[in-house]
Design an enzyme around this catalytic site. Structure first.
Site, PDB file in Angstrom:
ATOM      1  N   HIS A  83       0.824  -1.214   0.000  1.00  0.00           N
ATOM      2  CA  HIS A  83       0.000   0.000   0.000  1.00  0.00           C
ATOM      3  C   HIS A  83       0.857   1.263   0.000  1.00  0.00           C
ATOM      4  O   HIS A  83       0.391   2.325  -0.400  1.00  0.00           O
ATOM      5  CB  HIS A  83      -1.004  -0.009   1.159  1.00  0.00           C
ATOM      6  CG  HIS A  83      -0.447   0.241   2.525  1.00  0.00           C
ATOM      7  ND1 HIS A  83      -0.203  -0.768   3.437  1.00  0.00           N
ATOM      8  CD2 HIS A  83      -0.119   1.394   3.172  1.00  0.00           C
ATOM      9  CE1 HIS A  83       0.241  -0.257   4.566  1.00  0.00           C
ATOM     10  NE2 HIS A  83       0.313   1.057   4.426  1.00  0.00           N
ATOM     11  N   ASP A 219       1.235  -7.782   2.337  1.00  0.00           N
ATOM     12  CA  ASP A 219       1.335  -6.343   2.062  1.00  0.00           C
ATOM     13  C   ASP A 219       2.804  -5.922   1.914  1.00  0.00           C
ATOM     14  O   ASP A 219       3.404  -5.352   2.827  1.00  0.00           O
ATOM     15  CB  ASP A 219       0.668  -5.571   3.199  1.00  0.00           C
ATOM     16  CG  ASP A 219       0.422  -4.107   2.849  1.00  0.00           C
ATOM     17  OD1 ASP A 219       0.931  -3.648   1.807  1.00  0.00           O
ATOM     18  OD2 ASP A 219      -0.291  -3.427   3.616  1.00  0.00           O
ATOM     19  N   SER A 645       4.034   2.186   8.441  1.00  0.00           N
ATOM     20  CA  SER A 645       3.772   1.249   7.352  1.00  0.00           C
ATOM     21  C   SER A 645       5.067   0.956   6.608  1.00  0.00           C
ATOM     22  O   SER A 645       5.763   1.868   6.174  1.00  0.00           O
ATOM     23  CB  SER A 645       2.750   1.833   6.382  1.00  0.00           C
ATOM     24  OG  SER A 645       1.476   1.898   6.958  1.00  0.00           O
TER      25      SER A 645
END
Length: 714
Positions: A83, A219, A645
């Protein structure tokens, strides 16, 4: 008896280490290092951060200003979240070459794809410059004058502090203005896409699974940093060479178990751990519900179209994901704050704080802080609500309004800076709008406009609402805007912006879309923003003094850590399951079995590539499986937030064991109130990453670059 004391001591250390914290790497020696070692860490604080030798910090760049990455080879290969790389993957995707759906893999360096404006930034050195920044501030009485002096001092220090010509200086504030730290950095602007799994792996579960556990998302994405021939930062050039890092992470596939030590390094964005109770109450009861309502309406419209049309799905993928991410986070945050009874906990903290103030004889300096908070947050309530509603409707969710606001700013530039500045901004705007219209759909935006403008009219505080929006018919207004405005296509906007400033501004002010934005912007900037800024300045000053008092009156064992501010931090904890609700207990690990259990053929969120199914059916996991199962993700007590992230998750020896990508839904409140009982960060297991790269993609070229630490054969 000695054994009992030892066990109690270890329990105390474990409890303390689960209390959260985002710690400055250069200040780990002492309490933090002791806590980490008692949790099982086998390396030193010097191994994590050093200016005299290579250390872990040298392998952790800030990725594109909003995420974190880790260097995993001596050729500048970096790993981050899918992402985080999503915009770049999307920018290379077309219906014919759909890298979002099918994935992308470069099997040799010549196939790697350059990315416009993508950059990574490394930390070279961290220095405390508080005394220099606050020089001459104490003698000033006005808060505005104090802030100006601080700003001037920061500008001067940033310019004069020693650095190499290719480096930058950046000074950040900590503890609400009670500490200032200088970061010397290097920024590389040639970063190329190397690999990305299909979204059915990298975004598996999509919005349904976002912020929740159990999770089964692979991810991750891979990029490579390129440098000039001297290994220094540079922009893209065909003859640039792979960056030679000072350090890169060994990768461990030795396996994980509950209560193992974990450490996460990265660039957490924003937390507000020391807000007073009245501020948390306002977030839960007023601000979050308003923002959630706007985004909920936007997402329902976008999702309906994206499910029906593949081209729209590609076109709106990144925008939809961004809107959804904050929307679901705010829902979980409010839920968690209520579940943890955070307001009551804050009130109790304030009772204890007031007792400390009295005991220290500091009533004159700190005695009125809590009363000031109550007064100012009550006064700012409607202004803060108006600010959030305007921002969400006009700037974040409704694309035609967002574009219109940029044109409104163009008009303001002419009014304040004149013709030349107007022409410069106009030219830049025209050149940049091509990317905007590439991913713009008028049919979708008209429906979004209808929904959000209705919310604006109903939710914006009535005392501020422009008369134009009283008793409006949102459907009629939407039809008028999208049939009459020139803002709906790139070609029409370019015509609208053609001519001298007088001609352009006359044309703009006749445009229906621009007129709507101008009414909203004029109202906000003239009626709401000045008073909001005035009250917020008072709140900022009170918060700074409150933070100063907390630091002054707390013991070191109280573990008062600085709020996140997108600077380099370390957090640590243990792999651990949790109990979100009565009768519900979550284990800390998930496996590929769960992917197959969730599999819905052809579904937008839960489709699974056939090759992954085949690998599962044959149990072809290579060296990465464990006892016939393929690990996918795990959770731990590390205190993380947005910005973490892509952060490396490390074991006790500093080996890479995963990468952070999310938090559990019930624990998203950790930006405001950290609870060790339910706050967990979610990480994709590095073994799943390697399995996908190796067995699914067949990218052995990438596996060979990495230093993999495998279990010793018995």
């Amino acid at each position: 008896m000695k054994l009992l004391r030892l066990l109690l001591l270890l329990l105390v250390f474990q409890v303390q280490a689960q209390q959260g914290g985002m710690w400055i790497p250069s200040l780990l020696k002492g309490m933090n290092e002791s806590e980490m070692k008692n949790l099982g860490m086998k390396i030193s604080a010097e191994d994590i951060y050093s200016v005299n030798k290579s250390s872990l910090k040298d392998a952790v760049p800030h990725f594109d200003g909003g995420c974190t990455a880790e260097v995993i080879s001596d050729k500048g290969l970096i790993l981050t979240n899918h992402h985080c790389g999503y915009d770049n993957i999307q920018s290379h995707s077309t219906v014919e070459h759909d890298y979002l759906t099918n994935g992308f893999w470069a099997y040799k360096m010549e196939e790697e794809l350059p990315n416009k404006d993508l950059f990574v930034t490394f930390i070279i050195r961290i220095d405390d410059v508080t005394e220099k920044v606050l020089s001459g501030v104490a003698s000033l009485t006005s808060e505005a004058d104090k802030q100006k002096k601080i700003k001037d001092n920061i500008a001067e220090l940033s310019k004069t502090s020693p650095k190499e010509s290719w480096q930058e200086n950046s000074i950040k504030t900590f503890y609400d203005g009670n500490q200032y730290i200088l970061f010397v950095t290097e920024t590389f602007r040639d970063v190329r896409l190397v690999g990305a799994p299909p979204s059915s792996i990298g975004k598996f579960g999509s919005d349904t699974d976002n912020w929740v556990w159990p999770r089964h998302t692979g991810d991750f994405s891979l990029f490579r940093i390129y440098a000039d021939k001297n290994n220094r930062p540079t922009t893209y050039a065909a003859d640039n060479v792979p960056y030679k890092p000072k350090y890169f992470f060994p990768i461990s596939i030795n396996g994980l178990k509950e209560n193992d030590f974990t450490m996460v390094l990265g660039f957490p964005g924003t937390t507000r751990e020391y807000l007073p109770a009245v501020a948390v109450e306002q977030i839960v009861n007023t601000l979050n519900p308003a923002k959630i309502e706007v985004r909920d309406a936007t997402l329902k419209v976008q999702n309906e179209f994206m499910r029906k049309d593949k081209a729209i799905k590609i076109q709106y993928a990144a925008k939809n994901s961004s809107i959804s991410n904050a929307w679901k986070k705010w829902i979980g945050e409010s839920k968690g704050l209520k579940k943890a009874n955070a307001v009551a906990a804050k009130r109790q903290f304030e009772v204890d704080f007031q007792k400390k103030v009295i005991a220290a004889g500091k009533q004159g300096e700190y005695g009125n802080l809590l009363a000031d908070f109550e007064k100012n947050y009550t006064e700012i309530n409607d202004y803060a609500l108006a600010r959030d509603v305007f921002t969400e409707v006009a700037l974040r969710n409704t694309e035609i309004l967002n574009l219109g606001y940029k044109l409104y700013q163009l008009e303001q530039i002419y009014n304040t800076k004149g013709e030349q500045s107007f022409n410069d901004r106009r030219n830049n705007l025209i050149n940049g709008l091509g990317d905007f219209y590439k991913d713009y759909n008028t049919t979708i935006d008209e429906k979004v406009f209808e929904k959000t403008i209705g919310i604006y009219a109903n939710t914006y505080p009535k005392q501020f609402l422009p008369s134009t929006f009283e008793n409006i018919n949102a459907a009629v207004l939407a039809n008028e805007v999208f049939t009459q405005s020139q803002l709906v296509t790139y070609e029409k906007v370019k015509v609208l912006l053609t001519g001298d400033s007088k001609t352009v501004l006359e044309s703009l002010n006749k445009d229906k879309g621009f007129q709507v934005v101008k009414i909203m912007a004029d109202n906000y900037l003239k009626t709401v923003a000045p008073k909001y800024d005035e009250i917020n300045l008072r709140i900022t000053a009170t918060q700074r003094t409150y933070m100063k008092a907390i630091l002054e009156l707390s013991k070191k064992s109280d573990r008062i850590f600085p709020d996140a501010n997108s600077t380099f931090r370390v957090t640590y904890g243990k792999i651990k399951g949790y109990k979100p609700n009565d009768g519900v207990i979550y284990e800390p690990f998930t496996y590929l079995d769960g992917v197959i259990e969730k599999y819905i053929p052809g579904d937008y969120e839960f489709d699974v590539p056939q090759k992954l199914i085949d690998l599962y059916n044959t149990k072809n996991y290579g060296n990465y499986g464990v006892k016939g199962k393929m690990p996918v993700a795990f959770i731990a007590t590390n205190h993380t937030t947005g910005g973490n992230s892509g952060s490396p998750a490390l074991d006790a020896n500093g080996n890479l064991i995963g990468l952070n990508f999310d938090r559990v839904w019930e624990g998203t409140m950790s930006d405001i109130f950290y609870s060790p009982e339910i706050c967990r960060n979610i990480m994709v297991d590095i073994r799943y990453v390697l399995f996908v790269v190796d067995k699914f993609a067949g990218a052995e070229n990438l596996i060979k670059e990495m230093k993999i630490v495998a279990p010793k054969k018995k």
